[in-house]
Design a protein around this motif. Sequence first.
Motif, short mmCIF file in Angstrom:
data_model
loop_
_atom_site.label_atom_id
_atom_site.label_comp_id
_atom_site.label_asym_id
_atom_site.label_seq_id
_atom_site.Cartn_x
_atom_site.Cartn_y
_atom_site.Cartn_z
N MET A 37 0.83 -1.21 0.00
CA MET A 37 0.00 0.00 0.00
C MET A 37 0.87 1.26 0.00
O MET A 37 0.61 2.20 -0.75
N GLU A 38 1.88 1.25 0.85
CA GLU A 38 2.75 2.42 0.96
C GLU A 38 3.44 2.72 -0.36
O GLU A 38 3.52 3.89 -0.79
N ALA A 39 3.91 1.68 -1.04
CA ALA A 39 4.60 1.88 -2.32
C ALA A 39 3.66 2.48 -3.36
O ALA A 39 4.02 3.41 -4.09
N GLY A 40 2.44 1.93 -3.44
CA GLY A 40 1.47 2.46 -4.40
C GLY A 40 1.05 3.88 -4.08
O GLY A 40 0.94 4.73 -4.97
N ALA A 41 0.82 4.16 -2.79
CA ALA A 41 0.41 5.50 -2.38
C ALA A 41 1.50 6.52 -2.65
O ALA A 41 1.24 7.64 -3.10
N GLU A 42 2.75 6.15 -2.36
CA GLU A 42 3.86 7.08 -2.59
C GLU A 42 4.03 7.39 -4.07
O GLU A 42 4.28 8.54 -4.45
N ALA A 43 3.87 6.36 -4.91
CA ALA A 43 4.00 6.58 -6.35
C ALA A 43 2.91 7.52 -6.85
O ALA A 43 3.17 8.42 -7.66
N ALA A 44 1.68 7.33 -6.37
CA ALA A 44 0.58 8.19 -6.80
C ALA A 44 0.73 9.60 -6.25
O ALA A 44 0.39 10.58 -6.92
N ALA A 45 1.26 9.72 -5.02
CA ALA A 45 1.45 11.05 -4.43
C ALA A 45 2.43 11.87 -5.26
O ALA A 45 2.23 13.07 -5.48
N LYS A 46 3.49 11.23 -5.75
CA LYS A 46 4.46 11.93 -6.60
C LYS A 46 3.80 12.36 -7.91
O LYS A 46 4.03 13.47 -8.40
#
Length: 335
Positions: A37-46
């Motif tokens: 989840m963290e990896a996906g959320a961080e990628a979308a946040a960028k």
Amino acid sequence: MAAIVALVVSSQAAVGETRVGLMAPLTGPFALLGQQMEAGAEAAAKQTDVTLITADDRCEANGGASAARRLLDEGVTIVVGGLCSEAMEAALPVLTEAGVPMISAGVRADRFTDKRSKEGWLFWRVAPRDDAERTAVSQLLVPLWRNDLFAIVDDGTIYGREIAETFRLAAEVNGLKPVFVDTFRPQSENQVALVSRLVRSGARKVFVGGDRDDIAIIARDAAAAGSELVIAGGELLRAASTNQLQAGVLMVAVPEAPEIGEGYAVSAFAAVEIAAAASKHSSQRSGDLTETLENGTFETALGLVKFDDKGDLSINPYRLHRFDGEKFVLVEEDQ
């Protein structure tokens, strides 16, 4: 309000800082899923230019409540993530009291959206409901197998029985009746006897309520018997297995996006896209964030997303896949 309903909301709109909270289990036995989840959320946040604040809910009630309070202290205006029911049930009252919406990327239990109106929760989710898989099996296979002789078998587990029984009832409502219904012994080294009974029944298709190992063994023994039986199962076919799956096996599951990541990375990515788009749209128009979530249609990695009046996805995300000998591909892509 009508203008919001008609609008397709893009996360590329607007300027100004948007603070999105991520609540996920980052320690403990479910840490691997939380890290997805963290990896996906961080990628979308960028990609969407939002500020992501992360809090570990430890997949437990106390962790969920403390994670929610920490995110509020950090000034987030919307929260995404959420994998575990216990953490979510503790976090939602805290977030709702503060007027902060939650978009879950992982919690599937039907009760969260079934109770949303009664509890007043500000809750939406891109994760499918628990019953979405069973519903999709019926919606996809009943019309596809309408003119075929088909069978339904299950492994006797709660999951296997429920998904098989839902399919059987849906078929009968549509005037169809399986030629063979049975429960098999799971985790057996072979399913020769079951395959023999299926062949004698005249079935050309069979839905199996069971896991990948058992479906692989049934498909192997059917091929060895010279049967052209078409076998279908649910999303447990994505699990790891030591048994090679036969080409042609059908799977009803949510499509993946490997370019984003594995597991919960995709749903977390989409949740952040929605959070960013809804926040920026509301900020630009001095509107209400919850109203935008209720009425907007959002461009995401999962495709266009709109929520129903419960806060669930308005369109069932499950699709039919076929195993090509190496991987599962969407059936429409395989035609």
